[in-house]
Design an enzyme around this catalytic site. Sequence first.
Site, short mmCIF file in Angstrom:
data_model
loop_
_atom_site.label_atom_id
_atom_site.label_comp_id
_atom_site.label_asym_id
_atom_site.label_seq_id
_atom_site.Cartn_x
_atom_site.Cartn_y
_atom_site.Cartn_z
N THR A 1 -74.90 -18.44 4.71
CA THR A 1 -74.44 -18.59 3.35
C THR A 1 -73.44 -19.87 3.00
OG1 THR A 1 -74.89 -16.63 2.79
CG2 THR A 1 -73.85 -17.70 1.18
N GLU A 2 -72.53 -19.74 3.89
CA GLU A 2 -71.43 -20.62 3.90
C GLU A 2 -71.85 -22.19 4.29
OE1 GLU A 2 -68.26 -20.43 2.80
OE2 GLU A 2 -68.32 -18.09 2.58
#
Length: 196
Positions: free
Chosen positions: A72-73
């Site tokens: 996600t990051e």
Amino acid sequence: MYYNKKNKNKTKRNLKIAIIVLLVLAVLAAAAYFGYPQLQKYLYPLKYEEEILNETANFDLSSALIAAMIYTESGFDEDSESAAGAVGLMQIMPDSGEWIAGKLGIEFKDSMLKDPDTNIKLGCWYVSYLLDRFSDTETMLAAYNAGPNKVADWLSDVSYSSDGKTLNSIPYGETEKYVEKVQGAYDVYKKIYDLS
């Protein structure tokens, strides 16, 4: 003139619909050909598995959760840098990286944040720290994204937390989407990679 313009707009709209239908069919065909798990592994890659497994064992964390956070990051891009200045796989701000490194007794340089081993180590320590502080995974994820002090403020507000420990709602749309995306990816990484 008006009639031609109307026909051109209708043709463009129909073309867009046809392209979308073809893309959906291509995805379904790929899923049928390669198998659904292979498609999931393509959509949710797992890089730096050894580093993730080592550091999650060191900090007693879920490897599926850390993989989902990295996905996600940064999408597993060790060179990723956000507009806000967060760096590396787990998108750590240089000031936070220096603070975490001090807690771990590591001499710190900003360039270390692009090193996968170091970034994952610092990120895992920080996740462990946030879990000790907030105990609930969803609240910890909100703190990772919005900052622990902001989340502490939300927990003290009955509009967002009924018990002062967990969030009933997240006032930042970006943080709410972040938490949902990590949780969705977490389920996928647990399932397709058999991570804990």
